[in-house]
Design an enzyme around this catalytic site. Structure first.
Site, PDB file in Angstrom:
ATOM      1  N   LYS B 171       0.841  -1.206   0.000  1.00  0.00           N
ATOM      2  CA  LYS B 171       0.000   0.000   0.000  1.00  0.00           C
ATOM      3  C   LYS B 171       0.876   1.257   0.000  1.00  0.00           C
ATOM      4  CE  LYS B 171      -3.641   2.638   0.357  1.00  0.00           C
ATOM      5  NZ  LYS B 171      -4.563   2.853   1.462  1.00  0.00           N
ATOM      6  N   LYS B 239       0.470  11.104   6.142  1.00  0.00           N
ATOM      7  CA  LYS B 239       0.814  10.002   7.059  1.00  0.00           C
ATOM      8  C   LYS B 239       1.378   8.819   6.267  1.00  0.00           C
ATOM      9  CE  LYS B 239      -2.087   7.032   7.486  1.00  0.00           C
ATOM     10  NZ  LYS B 239      -3.171   6.019   7.579  1.00  0.00           N
TER      11      LYS B 239
END
Lengths: 296, 296
Positions: B171, B239
């Site tokens: 991811k 993030k």
């Protein structure tokens, strides 16, 4: 029926000339090296010894040349197109050229009653051979309308972008995106590979989601096989990025990412890979990480 | 039939919980704010007051949470999943988490006989609602096999990537590419727009050639309309990039382009756009160039 001249019989120019022959036009060709000239003469084209001679025998001249100085010399230099062309003829320059040079050529030829279209293409040698290139056109809109039947012989998506130089500006913006999409897929694959993931699985996931790009589709499998056969040569893309950065500067547009990717392209060339495919910037990212993105 | 717990009923968790209900599972939900809990209880779910209680009532617990510290607290903190789960149960963490945190959670839960899968998703809220997410899974392969029928209720492309953390690594690599593809389309469009080209024509040319990307398809039209409604929020992507850079550092992988794009994401947040769509990094490139990419 027009007589069409084609100057520059490289990877792109040669198939374009063939499409002209196949469409039934009379075709006159010129190229520095004679190999491709012989091929096209055998296929029915006539030969000319200078750009001037091409222009004097044709109403439409197509150029497919490596860089801005070459295009300028062929168009405006001695024994160039300007010296030979007759009023009402059209130049279609399919090279990736500097927008400023395209404007200068258009303006100089306009004084002699010749319309110049900057008409750079995207789609590479396979697209040229298939006649499915994407063509981005700048120049006079009437001239564009007159040239469209010819452009349709080698292009599928043909877009009129605006005044002289607009085709080149579009191509440069396109080349920025392509270069950065290579860098993007390179960093994603290098991180994954060094962390021990299977690159083929990664590629499948990327292609199935929001990370998908045409660059990833065209080059992902090749990168995993370490295959950097060109395709589009790195040195030519460096030239495109140089024109893009110069043009951006003249418009007051700082390009942080394009600057970085140009430096990385230069470093890849400095490592001896200038004649590799432009996706070879990914090998520089491999070098930095001390890893190879390779099939398991 | 398993009882499925869902902890975190945000943009992704809420539709996932609905898919579980629609598939006929008994569903127990927990969320900090009670609005989404009420919605799901009205649709047939049961409510639990802590992650521990969810775990004690379910054989499978799905988490959908904003960041690594939250996932770690929910899994391993007091009144967390570890305190309540019974041997043989499975955790499916669909959050985008730090690979290191995923490994720590997997190892800690393993000691209690619980299998943890890191299973981050791509496809956004629309993909969650449609049940067509791409799911990248790390963890024990047997646990992955057991969880697959559940993953298939909300995912279409489900890929087993390897040991714990591998889903997260995948991811993060995906998020690198997405961020850089935004930067790429931003620089291409900003240069073209400032040079006076029509952004809609540019977009059409890019999408028809090698510059095509899913990011350009999903967001090109929105950028031209100045529409930065999220979608995925910029702060969450920051993030992800932070985790990617930390992870890359731990593997000795320098990421030049990702570092630059993270700085640009941070600058976009500093300009007050942290809650905009992650493609809003393009507005920073507009600011740098003193122009807007807008429909004519």
């Amino acid at each position: 029926m027009e007589t069409i001249g084609v100057i520059g019989l490289g990877k792109m120019g040669k198939p374009i000339a063939r499409h002209m022959l196949n469409a039934g036009y009379r075709v006159v060709v010129h190229n520095r090296s004679q190999g491709p000239v012989e091929e096209l003469v055998a296929a029915g084209a006539a030969r000319a010894s200078t750009p001037r001679e091409v222009a004097s025998r044709c109403n439409v001249v197509i150029t497919s040349l490596p860089d801005a100085p070459t295009v300028e010399a062929v168009c405006l230099g001695s024994n160039g197109i300007r010296d030979g062309a007759t009023e009402g003829s059209i130049l279609i320059d399919t090279s990736t050229n500097h927008p400023e040079t395209s404007r200068r050529i258009a303006s100089s030829l306009r004084e002699c009653g010749i319309d110049a279209l900057d008409a750079p293409v995207s789609g590479g040698e396979p697209g040229a051979i298939a006649g499915t290139l994407s063509i981005m056109v700048g120049g006079d809109e009437d001239a564009f309308q007159r040239a469209t039947p010819i452009l349709e012989k080698f292009g599928r998506t043909i877009t009129y972008m605006g005044p002289p130089g607009s085709g080149q500006l579009t191509k440069l913006a396109n080349q920025i995106i392509v270069a950065l999409n290579y860098a993007a897929m390179g960093e994603g694959l290098v991180l994954g590979a060094k962390a021990g993931l299977d690159p083929e699985k990664l590629l499948r996931v990327f292609l199935g989601g929001q990370a998908q790009s045409r660059c990833l589709e065209l080059k992902g499998e090749k990168v995993i096989n370490g295959n950097y056969e060109p395709g589009g040569r790195l040195t030519l893309h460096i030239k495109d990025l140089q024109y893009a950065l110069e043009t951006a500067k003249s418009y007051g547009v700082p390009l942080l990412f394009t600057s970085l990717v140009q430096q990385c392209f230069e470093a890849t060339k400095a490592a001896g890979r200038g004649d590799w495919d432009h996706s070879a910037v990914i090998t520089l990212l491999e070098d930095l990480a001390g890893t190879k993105i390779r099939k398991r």
